[in-house]
Design a protein around this motif. Structure first.
Motif, PDB file in Angstrom:
ATOM      1  N   GLU A 212       0.822  -1.206   0.000  1.00  8.23           N
ATOM      2  CA  GLU A 212       0.000   0.000   0.000  1.00  8.23           C
ATOM      3  C   GLU A 212       0.859   1.259   0.000  1.00  8.23           C
ATOM      4  N   ASP A 213       2.005   1.225   0.685  1.00  7.64           N
ATOM      5  CA  ASP A 213       2.900   2.381   0.689  1.00  7.64           C
ATOM      6  C   ASP A 213       3.577   2.556  -0.674  1.00  7.64           C
ATOM      7  N   THR A 214       3.986   1.446  -1.280  1.00  8.18           N
ATOM      8  CA  THR A 214       4.619   1.494  -2.597  1.00  8.18           C
ATOM      9  C   THR A 214       3.646   2.030  -3.637  1.00  8.18           C
ATOM     10  N   ASP A 215       2.410   1.569  -3.559  1.00 10.03           N
ATOM     11  CA  ASP A 215       1.370   2.035  -4.482  1.00 10.03           C
ATOM     12  C   ASP A 215       1.119   3.529  -4.320  1.00 10.03           C
ATOM     13  N   LEU A 216       0.970   3.992  -3.078  1.00  7.65           N
ATOM     14  CA  LEU A 216       0.709   5.409  -2.838  1.00  7.65           C
ATOM     15  C   LEU A 216       1.874   6.266  -3.327  1.00  7.65           C
ATOM     16  N   CYS A 217       3.085   5.835  -3.043  1.00  8.24           N
ATOM     17  CA  CYS A 217       4.255   6.601  -3.479  1.00  8.24           C
ATOM     18  C   CYS A 217       4.341   6.663  -5.003  1.00  8.24           C
ATOM     19  N   ARG A 218       4.019   5.569  -5.671  1.00  9.13           N
ATOM     20  CA  ARG A 218       4.045   5.572  -7.132  1.00  9.13           C
ATOM     21  C   ARG A 218       3.024   6.565  -7.687  1.00  9.13           C
ATOM     22  N   ARG A 219       1.834   6.590  -7.084  1.00  8.79           N
ATOM     23  CA  ARG A 219       0.810   7.525  -7.555  1.00  8.79           C
ATOM     24  C   ARG A 219       1.206   8.977  -7.289  1.00  8.79           C
ATOM     25  N   LEU A 220       1.887   9.230  -6.172  1.00  7.91           N
ATOM     26  CA  LEU A 220       2.389  10.583  -5.907  1.00  7.91           C
ATOM     27  C   LEU A 220       3.401  11.007  -6.972  1.00  7.91           C
ATOM     28  N   ARG A 221       4.309  10.106  -7.306  1.00  6.70           N
ATOM     29  CA  ARG A 221       5.324  10.421  -8.309  1.00  6.70           C
ATOM     30  C   ARG A 221       4.690  10.642  -9.678  1.00  6.70           C
TER      31      ARG A 221
END
Length: 291
Positions: A212-221
């Motif tokens: 979930e953290d990896t997904d959120l960070c990817r969407r932020l980028r």
């Protein structure tokens, strides 16, 4: 973004930080975590919110008796997972900066202020995190310079040597004194800018736990936000301290369940962010974790 090793000079006054800790049968750890926050944090306005994932009735009463009004508790009727519980915390948080902090962490220094200063000084940064250490102060996984994909899987197969060839020693832990741009930050100590988070809609309900953290960070980028590693901010991460660690059959079943959940959410991540062909290629290279 240029790497920076100079002292940060934030604007004054700094925005408030909401520290959100998700509890799932980990009150014994959360109390120590909160003690470290109170002892180490100064020079900044902050609040502490504990979100109980339907695990320990009376969680709020226990924390109130020990910490009084310094801690706000939200007790959920159902276990909605790590990301979902953080989203509930975001909804009641008052801060402009939202700090997701694992219950099995202890602040080593004034990390909350350091991370807030980073977001204050870099308006293009949507999130940042510090350096994590094990209980023996050994360097621990704090971020990755890349996100899951074909290169990730190849690098994992080759014991991360390809990553080290490109990024040197700073692939999962910032060994320099410089703020660095990274691919994702582990959710154990993820400080988010509220305006950036709101653009993403928060943690995805597709993930219960893991990725979930990896997904959120990817969407932020993808939205153009930077993710920054701040090595001056230091936090001990007991890494799984909220789970019992013994050799019983029950513990083995729990570990098996965690691996199954990890693999399930890995597939969800690839389904959301990669083509079916890329997903199949990555699966062909992938080596599942072992107990």
């Amino acid at each position: 973004m240029p790497e920076n090793s100079q002292p940060l000079t934030p604007h004054s006054p700094q925005p408030m930080v909401s520290i959100i800790i998700v509890n799932y049968n980990s009150l014994h750890l959360i109390e120590d975590c909160i003690e470290s926050i109170i002892a180490r944090t100064s020079g900044i306005d902050y609040e502490i919110i504990v979100v109980d994932n339907a695990s320990q009735p009376g969680c709020g009463d226990i924390l109130s008796r020990r910490f009084g009004g310094r801690v706000r508790t939200l007790e959920l009727p159902d276990n909605v997972g790590f990301g979902g519980a953080n989203n509930e915390g975001f909804n009641i948080a008052r801060g402009e900066y939202l700090f997701c902090l694992n219950p099995d962490t202890l602040l080593v220094n004034n990390a909350v202020k350091m991370l807030a200063e980073c977001l204050d000084c870099y308006p293009q940064a949507g999130a940042c995190g510090g350096n994590l250490f094990g209980p023996d102060m050994r360097k621990a996984h704090s971020f990755r310079r890349i996100t899951p994909g074909l290169f990730w899987e190849i690098s994992e197969r080759l014991r991360r040597h390809p990553e080290r060839l490109i990024f040197g020693r700073n692939t999962r832990f910032n060994k320099s004194s410089r703020i660095k741009s990274v691919g994702y930050i582990t959710g154990a100590d993820l400080m988010l800018r509220r305006t950036a988070l709101e653009q993403t809609g928060g943690f995805s309900p597709e993930f219960f736990m893991y990725f979930e953290d990896t997904d959120l960070c990817r969407r932020l980028r993808k939205l153009g936000w930077k993710l920054l590693s701040v090595p001056q901010a230091k936090i001990i991460h007991l890494e799984g301290g909220s789970f019992k660690t013994d050799d019983s059959e029950e513990t083995r079943r729990k570990m098996m369940r965690r691996i199954e959940m990890y693999e399930q959410n890995r597939h969800t991540y690839y389904r959301l962010h990669h083509s079916p062909l890329m997903h199949r290629l990555c699966d062909a290279i992938h080596r599942p974790p072992k107990i």
